[in-house]
Motif scaffolding. Structure first.
Motif, PDB file in Angstrom:
ATOM      1  N   PRO A 100       8.717 -75.376 -21.069  1.00 41.07           N
ATOM      2  CA  PRO A 100       8.841 -76.014 -22.244  1.00 41.07           C
ATOM      3  C   PRO A 100       8.085 -75.063 -23.370  1.00 41.07           C
ATOM      4  O   PRO A 100       8.816 -75.257 -24.593  1.00 41.07           O
ATOM      5  N   ALA A 101       7.358 -74.075 -22.970  1.00 43.34           N
ATOM      6  CA  ALA A 101       6.809 -73.258 -24.027  1.00 43.34           C
ATOM      7  C   ALA A 101       7.978 -72.393 -24.308  1.00 43.34           C
ATOM      8  O   ALA A 101       7.991 -71.800 -25.777  1.00 43.34           O
ATOM      9  N   THR A 120      11.110 -72.944 -24.134  1.00 47.42           N
ATOM     10  CA  THR A 120      11.972 -73.530 -24.768  1.00 47.42           C
ATOM     11  C   THR A 120      11.670 -73.757 -26.679  1.00 47.42           C
ATOM     12  O   THR A 120      12.252 -73.310 -27.458  1.00 47.42           O
ATOM     13  N   GLY A 121      10.215 -73.761 -26.906  1.00 48.99           N
ATOM     14  CA  GLY A 121       9.805 -73.997 -28.266  1.00 48.99           C
ATOM     15  C   GLY A 121      10.011 -72.580 -28.881  1.00 48.99           C
ATOM     16  O   GLY A 121      10.373 -72.523 -29.984  1.00 48.99           O
ATOM     17  N   ILE A 122       9.508 -71.567 -28.011  1.00 51.25           N
ATOM     18  CA  ILE A 122       9.736 -70.071 -28.550  1.00 51.25           C
ATOM     19  C   ILE A 122      11.449 -70.163 -28.870  1.00 51.25           C
ATOM     20  O   ILE A 122      11.543 -69.344 -30.106  1.00 51.25           O
ATOM     21  N   LEU A 171      13.897 -71.991 -29.610  1.00 56.66           N
ATOM     22  CA  LEU A 171      14.222 -72.967 -30.661  1.00 56.66           C
ATOM     23  C   LEU A 171      13.785 -72.406 -32.062  1.00 56.66           C
ATOM     24  O   LEU A 171      14.340 -72.712 -33.171  1.00 56.66           O
ATOM     25  N   ALA A 172      12.414 -71.996 -32.000  1.00 58.13           N
ATOM     26  CA  ALA A 172      11.724 -71.543 -33.415  1.00 58.13           C
ATOM     27  C   ALA A 172      12.509 -70.072 -33.781  1.00 58.13           C
ATOM     28  O   ALA A 172      12.594 -70.066 -34.862  1.00 58.13           O
ATOM     29  N   ASN A 173      12.592 -69.301 -32.708  1.00 57.27           N
ATOM     30  CA  ASN A 173      13.280 -67.961 -33.212  1.00 57.27           C
ATOM     31  C   ASN A 173      14.243 -67.676 -31.972  1.00 57.27           C
ATOM     32  O   ASN A 173      14.110 -67.047 -31.165  1.00 57.27           O
ATOM     33  N   LEU A 214      15.060 -64.009 -30.595  1.00 55.26           N
ATOM     34  CA  LEU A 214      14.002 -63.428 -29.571  1.00 55.26           C
ATOM     35  C   LEU A 214      14.576 -63.551 -27.945  1.00 55.26           C
ATOM     36  O   LEU A 214      15.202 -64.598 -27.950  1.00 55.26           O
ATOM     37  N   LEU A 274      21.608 -76.352 -36.479  1.00 52.12           N
ATOM     38  CA  LEU A 274      20.390 -76.006 -37.254  1.00 52.12           C
ATOM     39  C   LEU A 274      20.365 -74.380 -37.432  1.00 52.12           C
ATOM     40  O   LEU A 274      19.634 -73.923 -38.406  1.00 52.12           O
ATOM     41  N   MET A 275      20.794 -73.488 -36.561  1.00 52.50           N
ATOM     42  CA  MET A 275      20.451 -72.136 -36.501  1.00 52.50           C
ATOM     43  C   MET A 275      21.674 -71.242 -36.115  1.00 52.50           C
ATOM     44  O   MET A 275      21.707 -70.288 -35.591  1.00 52.50           O
ATOM     45  N   ILE A 280      15.485 -70.644 -36.961  1.00 51.55           N
ATOM     46  CA  ILE A 280      14.795 -71.712 -37.895  1.00 51.55           C
ATOM     47  C   ILE A 280      13.416 -70.753 -38.706  1.00 51.55           C
ATOM     48  O   ILE A 280      13.351 -71.038 -39.885  1.00 51.55           O
ATOM     49  N   LEU A 281      12.937 -69.964 -37.856  1.00 48.41           N
ATOM     50  CA  LEU A 281      11.895 -69.171 -38.463  1.00 48.41           C
ATOM     51  C   LEU A 281      12.309 -68.540 -39.706  1.00 48.41           C
ATOM     52  O   LEU A 281      11.518 -68.492 -40.806  1.00 48.41           O
ATOM     53  N   GLN A 330      14.437 -69.625 -41.845  1.00 48.84           N
ATOM     54  CA  GLN A 330      15.010 -70.571 -42.876  1.00 48.84           C
ATOM     55  C   GLN A 330      13.688 -71.239 -43.583  1.00 48.84           C
ATOM     56  O   GLN A 330      13.308 -71.951 -43.011  1.00 48.84           O
ATOM     57  N   THR A 331      13.139 -70.630 -44.782  1.00 56.96           N
ATOM     58  CA  THR A 331      12.091 -71.294 -45.410  1.00 56.96           C
ATOM     59  C   THR A 331      12.491 -72.423 -46.010  1.00 56.96           C
ATOM     60  O   THR A 331      13.512 -72.726 -46.544  1.00 56.96           O
TER      61      THR A 331
END
Ligand SMILES: Cc1ncc(C[n+]2csc(CCOP(=O)(O)OP(=O)(O)O)c2C)c(N)n1
Ligand code: SF4
Ligand SMILES: [Mg+2]
Lengths: 283, 575
Positions: free
Chosen positions: A71-72, A74-76, A78-80, A83, A259-260, A265-266, A268-269
């Protein structure tokens, strides 16, 4: 350019001769050959002997909780999505404590690579059965031998729709490095299950035991054939096939969510003017 | 003016759509509205209600009395005790016949009215709403315009049928001779107001803060946050992921936050319980995260659709080991917006988890708000700039600093590596068992941030005179009811004021100067054990044994508080 010496040379907490060294060597080799920008790479792990691996590299890392590496990661991702995210953790961590996340990460098809140090034992907690321990395997907690059917991680991954499923051996650096390279290059969820001897607590599945049994896949093996793949994934005993057992492409979560597609996502402000527009909907 | 309309019936009868429509119309006319729902945990049947309180003053809590009861099922007779002599009961004896006569009974053939105007059974809802509006002399054109707008161009025909049905209902009620109107709503009370639900307010606060990631697992009463954010995913660039469980929720959110976006999760007590190890991880890796804990009555599954304030101490203590966190409990729906937005700034500034403690009352209610000010929630990320990164040759993710806060870089930058380690670690974030030096220093560093936080957190708010002889103390969502109770008591000549807390942790002794031997203080809470009272005792050493508690799953009304206060007095103050 990523050079071997840039990856560092750390003192480890592993027992001498442990299979983890082979995995670390092969991972380093793969990172160099892939020429991954280490600043754009994050290694993610849980807790266990295997999960210490990121600590022994010069890299960004997220060494999280036992069982919760996926899960960690996955979050990383999805955010960027820019990477490269590589999970490297133990069989207990990924298939036991984190089993539920393993299932659902495959369903999501996030573009991450999961390398499992599969020593068929809980090393760090000093030798209890793991989800992949062979039936009958005796430990202090399982004095009459393991009763439970082992999980079959490769078959499970294929059934859940994983696009890249491979098995390798910590004692074969060239093969393992090649598996890791292809897994990282693969777009989508990729699994590399690594047979890894634990000298200290698993006296049964030792170096010689694995060495005797592993066989490369036949020349004419078609890794796109799901039926063959299941057969190979479930093969365990006198021969254990290694290589890319299954390969298939399907759209990743990152692409499918829409969305990306252009930017992470990171990068896209959020636009504050949007909020004023949204407030209008409440009148 | 203070009027309550209650729509009562079974789940699946569309109470929410009638209630929603009425609330929105009154908000547009500039009235203050507070609407709350009381539902059973089921999808069909049972007895539920939607209560809309309309006033010319701000209201934040339900009222005990009902002025107009729309009774759609037989069970609605349970609301008899709330009716006054001149209350109106709208019902349809063909749907549900009542043996009682209470207030002014208005038997309306709702289904007939709907079909007469060419509508179907579903449009009984429109009939019900228009009957209420007819009784209140609300401008019918505004109702019709609203119906046309809500069905829109896509479904113009249905919109028109609804308008015909509404006209039928409106005229029926308007013609009815009640012998005196309940109230007259023909004129607006002011400029149109926003009507916002509690979950929406939290979500808007998150958007105002630039949150771009939420992973959560459905659990009442928190689900509305994720649902609302999902509707804004595209326009606000926010990833909304329904995780496989709450353990995944918090670990995903921490991963996303580590990678650099503002991230949150939301659940109720049960889900938060599963997150606890992750909360402790956030404490260890000093990674910001906002967790919304929408309380409901427990233990265990408890009462999924009811309200409580039972998780204060859980929020304050959750997590193994010692690390700072902030707990904020917004006082009303507007407060949900600001508290959430502020939570993100605090989380980033101190690299800590921040818990926004709401409850079912807030989550499932709607209230009018004049206007929200996102500019009050300026986004501050507290990240290292490109220049700082270039200069930091030897970056340490967990640099020991005086404040305890280490400068934060994000992974992916070309200058340095960024780490997170759930093991005890050195300044670089690498595992260590150096017990002589590193371990104590890291413990101290992590906990040193509390002194900064204490300066950051707000004192309680007062309602009433600072010289009042007695004090009511409350926290979170009970604010509205407490404020009204104080007004009622003051009008009766009691010298009493409300001291209300939103910022609940860490607590600072200096905010309790109002407590003294000569001034009795009563702590009012939606729980059994008096969690806040106990927390005050722990912080100040002052025993808080005057308490008013409610733990039946329903929110306080002002009337209940006033009564409980008087009872307490009769008994000599202490419980
Ligand atoms: C929540 C939680 N439960 C249990 C543990 C204890 N624990 C640490 S590592 C581990 C198992 C490790 O096995 P594996 O993942 O196979 O790693 P190995 O040591 O064999 O490489 C356990 C049970 C823990 N750290 N956290
Ligand atoms: S316990 Fe086993 S797996 Fe762990 S380091 Fe030692 S040999 Fe390797
Ligand atoms: Mg293991």
């Amino acid at each position: 350019m990523t050079r071997l010496e840039d990856l560092g040379n750390f003192e480890t907490a592993w027992c001498p001769g442990c299979g983890n060294f082979g995995i670390l060597d092969a991972l380093k080799d793969a990172l160099v050959k892939l020429d991954l920008d280490m600043h754009k790479t994050v290694l993610v792990s849980g807790i266990g002997q295997a999960a210490k691996e990121p600590q022994y590299l010069n890299c960004n890392f997220f060494n999280g909780l036992h069982g919760r590496a996926i899960p960690a990661a996955t979050g990383i991702k999805l955010a960027n999505k820019d990477l490269h995210v590589i999970v490297t953790s133990g069989d207990g961590d990924i298939y036991g404590e984190g089993g539920n996340h393993f299932i659902h990460a495959i369903r999501r098809n996030i573009d991450i690579t999961v390398i499992v140090h599969d020593n068929q034992i809980y090393g760090l907690t000093k030798g209890q059965a793991s989800p992949t321990s062979d039936p009958g395997f005796v430990t202090k907690v399982q004095p009459r031998g393991v009763i439970n059917e082992p999980v079959h991680p490769l078959a499970m991954a294929i059934a859940l729709g994983a696009g890249f499923v491979a098995r390798s051996f910590s004692g074969d650096k060239g093969h393992l490095s090649s598996m890791i390279q292809q897994a990282v290059a693969f777009k989508g969820f990729s699994l590399v299950d690594v047979l890894q001897p634990c000298l200290t607590f698993n006296k049964k599945n030792n170096f010689a035991w694995y060495k005797q049994r592993i066989r490369p896949l036949p020349q004419d093996y078609d890794s796109h054939n799901k039926v063959w793949a299941f057969e190979k994934a479930l093969q365990w005993g006198d021969t254990i096939p290694v290589g890319i057992i299954y390969r298939d492409g399907r759209s990743t979560y990152e692409d499918a969510c829409g969305l990306m597609n252009e930017k992470s996502i990171l990068s896209q402000t959020p636009d504050p003017a949007k909020l004023v527009e949204i407030f209008e909907e409440f009148f | 003016m203070d009027l309550t309309i209650k729509i009562a019936g079974e789940a699946g009868q569309g109470l929410q759509s009638v209630g929603g429509l009425l609330s929105r119309l009154f908000a547009r006319k500039g009235y203050h509205v507070f609407a709350n729902q009381v539902v059973q945990s089921r999808v069909r049947g049972g007895h539920n209600w939607f209560a809309i309180r309309i006033s010319d003053r701000p209201v934040h809590s339900p009222s005990f009395q009902t002025d107009i009861l729309v009774a759609l099922d037989k069970e609605s007779s349970c609301h008899l005790k709330e009716l006054k002599k001149d209350s109106v009961v709208i019902f349809d004896s063909r749907l549900a016949a009542f043996s009682f006569r209470q207030g002014r009974m208005l038997d309306v053939p709702m289904a007939d009215l709907a079909s007469k105007a060419g509508g179907n059974k579903l449009m009984i809802n429109t009939v019900a709403a228009s009957l209420v509006l007819g009784l209140l002399n609300f401008r019918p054109e505004d109702l019709f315009a609203f119906l046309r707008q809500s069905f829109g161009k896509k479904d113009e025909a249905t919109g028109e049928t609804n308008v015909r049905v509404a006209r039928e209902g409106y005229d029926f009620a308007h013609k009815f001779d009640l012998g005196g109107r309940i109230a007259d709503f023909s004129r607006p009370a002011g400029k149109p107001k926003m009507l916002v639900g509690g979950s929406e307010a939290v979500a808007l606060g998150a958007l105002a803060a630039g949150c771009q990631f939420i992973s959560a697992y459905p659990m009442s009463p928190s689900t509305g946050i994720m649902t609302y954010l999902a509707s804004k995913a595209d326009s606000c660039h926010i990833v909304v992921e329904q995780s496989e469980d709450e353990i995944a929720s918090i670990n995903m959110a921490l991963g996303a936050s580590f990678a650099g976006v503002r991230a949150m999760t939301a659940s109720s007590g049960g889900g938060f319980a599963l997150m606890v190890e992750g909360l402790s991880l956030a404490g260890m890796i000093e990674t910001p995260i906002v967790i919304v804990l929408a309380q409901r009555p427990a233990p265990a599954t408890g009462l999924p659709t009811r309200t409580a304030q039972e998780d204060l101490l859980f929020a304050v203590h959750a997590g193994h080991g010692e690390f700072p966190r902030v707990v904020i409990a917004p006082k009303d729906i507007e407060g949900c917006f600001y508290a959430t937005a502020r939570a993100f700034n605090l989380a980033d500034k101190y690299r800590i988890p921040v818990i926004v403690l709401t409850d079912q009352l807030l989550a499932d209610s709607f209230a009018t708000i004049d206007v929200l000010h996102p500019e009050e929630a300026v986004v501050r990320r507290y990240l290292m700039t490109e220049d700082e990164l270039k200069q930091a040759r030897d970056y340490k993710s967990f640099l020991l600093t005086r404040s305890g806060v280490s400068p934060r870089a994000l992974p992916g930058n070309p200058y340095c590596f960024v780490t997170a380690d759930s093991d005890e670690h050195d300044e670089y974030g690498r595992i260590t068992e150096d017990l002589d030096r590193m371990r104590p220093r890291m413990v101290e560093k992590r906990n040193r941030r509390i002194s900064g936080l204490l300066k950051e957190l707000k004192p309680p708010s007062w309602h009433g005179s600072r010289n009042a002889k007695e004090i009511l103390v409350g926290w979170g969502s009970t604010y509205g009811a407490l404020k009204e109770a104080v007004d009622t008591l003051c009008a009766d000549g009691v010298s009493i004021a409300l001291v209300h807390f939103e910022d609940l942790w860490p607590l600072d002794c200096k905010h309790f100067g109002f407590l003294n031997k000569k001034r009795p203080a009563v702590v009012v809470e939606n729980n059994f054990t008096g969690q806040f009272a106990n927390l005050i005792t722990r912080t100040t050493g002052i025993v808080m044994d005057r308490r008013i508690s409610k733990y039946d799953g329903l929110p306080f009304t002002a009337r209940e508080i006033v009564r409980a206060y008087r009872d307490l007095h009769k008994k000599g103050g202490r419980r």
